[in-house]
Scaffold this motif. Sequence first.
Motif, PDB file in Angstrom:
ATOM      1  N   VAL A 294     101.567 -20.420  37.521  1.00 22.44           N
ATOM      2  CA  VAL A 294     100.676 -21.557  37.941  1.00 22.44           C
ATOM      3  C   VAL A 294      99.707 -21.029  38.803  1.00 22.44           C
ATOM      4  O   VAL A 294     100.367 -20.969  39.967  1.00 22.44           O
ATOM      5  CB  VAL A 294     101.781 -23.116  37.964  1.00 22.44           C
ATOM      6  N   ARG A 295      98.675 -21.338  38.786  1.00 23.22           N
ATOM      7  CA  ARG A 295      97.465 -21.264  40.478  1.00 23.22           C
ATOM      8  C   ARG A 295      97.848 -22.615  40.966  1.00 23.22           C
ATOM      9  O   ARG A 295      98.506 -23.897  40.997  1.00 23.22           O
ATOM     10  CB  ARG A 295      96.568 -20.962  40.059  1.00 23.22           C
ATOM     11  N   VAL A 296      97.931 -22.326  42.416  1.00 25.98           N
ATOM     12  CA  VAL A 296      97.844 -23.566  43.982  1.00 25.98           C
ATOM     13  C   VAL A 296      97.058 -22.999  45.159  1.00 25.98           C
ATOM     14  O   VAL A 296      96.750 -21.495  44.944  1.00 25.98           O
ATOM     15  CB  VAL A 296      99.323 -23.288  43.765  1.00 25.98           C
ATOM     16  N   GLY A 297      96.156 -23.808  45.537  1.00 29.23           N
ATOM     17  CA  GLY A 297      95.881 -23.087  46.483  1.00 29.23           C
ATOM     18  C   GLY A 297      96.728 -23.557  47.528  1.00 29.23           C
ATOM     19  O   GLY A 297      97.932 -24.346  48.293  1.00 29.23           O
ATOM     20  N   VAL A 298      96.825 -22.510  49.007  1.00 25.70           N
ATOM     21  CA  VAL A 298      97.650 -22.494  49.593  1.00 25.70           C
ATOM     22  C   VAL A 298      96.816 -22.839  50.110  1.00 25.70           C
ATOM     23  O   VAL A 298      95.139 -22.434  51.251  1.00 25.70           O
ATOM     24  CB  VAL A 298      98.056 -21.455  49.623  1.00 25.70           C
ATOM     25  N   PRO A 305      86.123 -24.882  64.250  1.00 26.81           N
ATOM     26  CA  PRO A 305      87.033 -25.776  64.297  1.00 26.81           C
ATOM     27  C   PRO A 305      86.414 -26.896  64.348  1.00 26.81           C
ATOM     28  O   PRO A 305      85.182 -27.923  64.828  1.00 26.81           O
ATOM     29  CB  PRO A 305      87.131 -25.679  66.576  1.00 26.81           C
ATOM     30  N   GLY A 306      87.214 -27.792  63.915  1.00 20.73           N
ATOM     31  CA  GLY A 306      86.996 -29.300  63.601  1.00 20.73           C
ATOM     32  C   GLY A 306      86.137 -29.154  62.230  1.00 20.73           C
ATOM     33  O   GLY A 306      86.555 -29.990  60.902  1.00 20.73           O
ATOM     34  N   GLY A 307      86.508 -28.219  61.244  1.00 16.19           N
ATOM     35  CA  GLY A 307      85.798 -27.622  60.036  1.00 16.19           C
ATOM     36  C   GLY A 307      86.769 -28.242  58.719  1.00 16.19           C
ATOM     37  O   GLY A 307      88.315 -28.221  59.142  1.00 16.19           O
ATOM     38  N   PRO A 308      86.567 -27.784  57.887  1.00 17.07           N
ATOM     39  CA  PRO A 308      87.034 -28.013  57.060  1.00 17.07           C
ATOM     40  C   PRO A 308      88.323 -26.527  56.444  1.00 17.07           C
ATOM     41  O   PRO A 308      88.262 -25.257  56.741  1.00 17.07           O
ATOM     42  CB  PRO A 308      86.388 -27.963  55.426  1.00 17.07           C
ATOM     43  N   VAL A 309      89.464 -27.051  56.229  1.00 18.05           N
ATOM     44  CA  VAL A 309      90.307 -25.730  55.539  1.00 18.05           C
ATOM     45  C   VAL A 309      90.246 -25.547  54.336  1.00 18.05           C
ATOM     46  O   VAL A 309      90.022 -25.477  53.735  1.00 18.05           O
ATOM     47  CB  VAL A 309      92.224 -26.265  55.529  1.00 18.05           C
ATOM     48  N   ARG A 310      89.833 -24.059  54.339  1.00 18.13           N
ATOM     49  CA  ARG A 310      89.592 -23.449  53.373  1.00 18.13           C
ATOM     50  C   ARG A 310      91.083 -22.648  52.465  1.00 18.13           C
ATOM     51  O   ARG A 310      91.657 -22.539  52.887  1.00 18.13           O
ATOM     52  CB  ARG A 310      89.146 -21.367  53.831  1.00 18.13           C
ATOM     53  N   ARG A 311      91.080 -23.014  51.344  1.00 13.68           N
ATOM     54  CA  ARG A 311      92.215 -22.626  50.391  1.00 13.68           C
ATOM     55  C   ARG A 311      91.799 -21.875  49.468  1.00 13.68           C
ATOM     56  O   ARG A 311      90.932 -21.106  49.270  1.00 13.68           O
ATOM     57  CB  ARG A 311      92.079 -24.168  49.294  1.00 13.68           C
ATOM     58  N   ARG A 312      93.133 -21.639  49.360  1.00 14.85           N
ATOM     59  CA  ARG A 312      93.205 -19.674  49.190  1.00 14.85           C
ATOM     60  C   ARG A 312      94.421 -19.269  47.819  1.00 14.85           C
ATOM     61  O   ARG A 312      95.581 -20.131  47.916  1.00 14.85           O
ATOM     62  CB  ARG A 312      93.484 -18.549  49.746  1.00 14.85           C
ATOM     63  N   ASP A 313      93.460 -19.183  46.730  1.00 16.39           N
ATOM     64  CA  ASP A 313      94.216 -19.444  45.081  1.00 16.39           C
ATOM     65  C   ASP A 313      95.437 -18.407  45.605  1.00 16.39           C
ATOM     66  O   ASP A 313      95.062 -17.572  45.828  1.00 16.39           O
ATOM     67  CB  ASP A 313      93.191 -19.461  44.017  1.00 16.39           C
ATOM     68  N   MET A 314      96.128 -18.972  44.475  1.00 15.58           N
ATOM     69  CA  MET A 314      97.498 -17.650  44.607  1.00 15.58           C
ATOM     70  C   MET A 314      98.401 -18.108  43.689  1.00 15.58           C
ATOM     71  O   MET A 314      97.992 -19.560  43.405  1.00 15.58           O
ATOM     72  CB  MET A 314      98.060 -17.779  45.928  1.00 15.58           C
TER      73      MET A 314
END
Length: 411
Positions: A294-298, A305-314
């Motif tokens: 299944v695909r998940v976001g890591v 700084p203070g910005g959003p966390v980039r999600r990486r699909d794995m």
Amino acid sequence: MSGAALHRGTGRPRPMAAAPAAPEPLLAELGAELFASLPRSDQRRRGEAYLRGLLTARGRKSIRNIAALSGGPAAEQSLHHFVSSSTWDWEPVRRALAAYTARVAPPQAWVVRPMLIPKAGENSVGVERRFCPLRGQVINAQQAVGVWAASDEVAVPVNWRLFLSDAWLEDPLRRRQASIPESVRAETLGECAVEAYVGMMRGWGLPVRPVVVDAREADALAALHRLRAAGVPVLARVGGSLRLEPAEPTLPGRGGAVLPAHQIMGAARDLRRPVLWREHDERRGVRTALTAAVRVGVPGRRTAPGGPVRRRDMLLLGLGDATGPWPGELWLTDLLNVPPAALVRLSRLMGRVRRDFTEVADEVGIRDFAGRSFGGWHRHTTLASAAHAVRVLTRERAGADEEAECLGQAS
């Protein structure tokens, strides 16, 4: 124990009978490439003698036992100096071993594997109290990480990194006594594993292959981010508590929830499919696994700084069987378009490495160095890795010759 010693860390008897004779053709072929970087002819001769001793000495591959094959006390003194306090650089020798292995036995993947080295004393470089899973207790031991060139048929260790804690690196006396270079700095075990691979890919000219790593005891996400930043495909075994974000619309938690990996895969039970693969061990033959991917976001790093966390699909891969608990194993990979059957085959390379470590690497003394110095440990481990290569590549050639002979008789 008469006639046997114990395998360090396993508790199983270690035979004391003489090892097989050194396979001279391959030994000469590999030795010419390995020792080309050594500047003096006497160093090359000692390198060849040490390598031959690792292959043929009885029992523990100590310098004394190796020297007994080539001249007694005088040879022991010269070999001790050659390994423990000489100035030859082990990195070019490892680079030559890796290049030779990649050429004659092309790897399907690079497998990163830890190695625990039990020790009776406390003075060998890096020794600390560590938990040994095989013994189920805390012991004195060194901790190292090896990188193996692995295929279905053969696995060869080509690089090593010794894990050193702050207790060693921040103690000037211990650093000096063990001759630890100033360039060696503190790192986590996960960073040690990553650097063992990344370090050998800098300028060694090796082919890019997937990295298969057991990240259950390391900072899995940090290790994955570093490996992906290096541009290498990764297949990592992870623990069930690793928190990920489901990306499949049919799974609970979709929409930003972060859940433990075992919970995500438990919810994917209905997605399981059988996969067949053939074990290299003929006694086990064709095996079946149930898999679900299944695909998940890591979670990644913040873009600012203070910005959003980039999600990486794995891809989260679950492995199990029809009768055991689900999932039996969890693997995380960025090989998003590779079929589960191919991922299963890659994951099984960890078993190939484990078998070759037990059956060959330990037998040629990969954990037998009794000296105290940082450089001595690396030189011995490098030469033991070469001895391992000679043994397994000879085995592979013998198997290929036998198969060719059988085909010739059949025709």
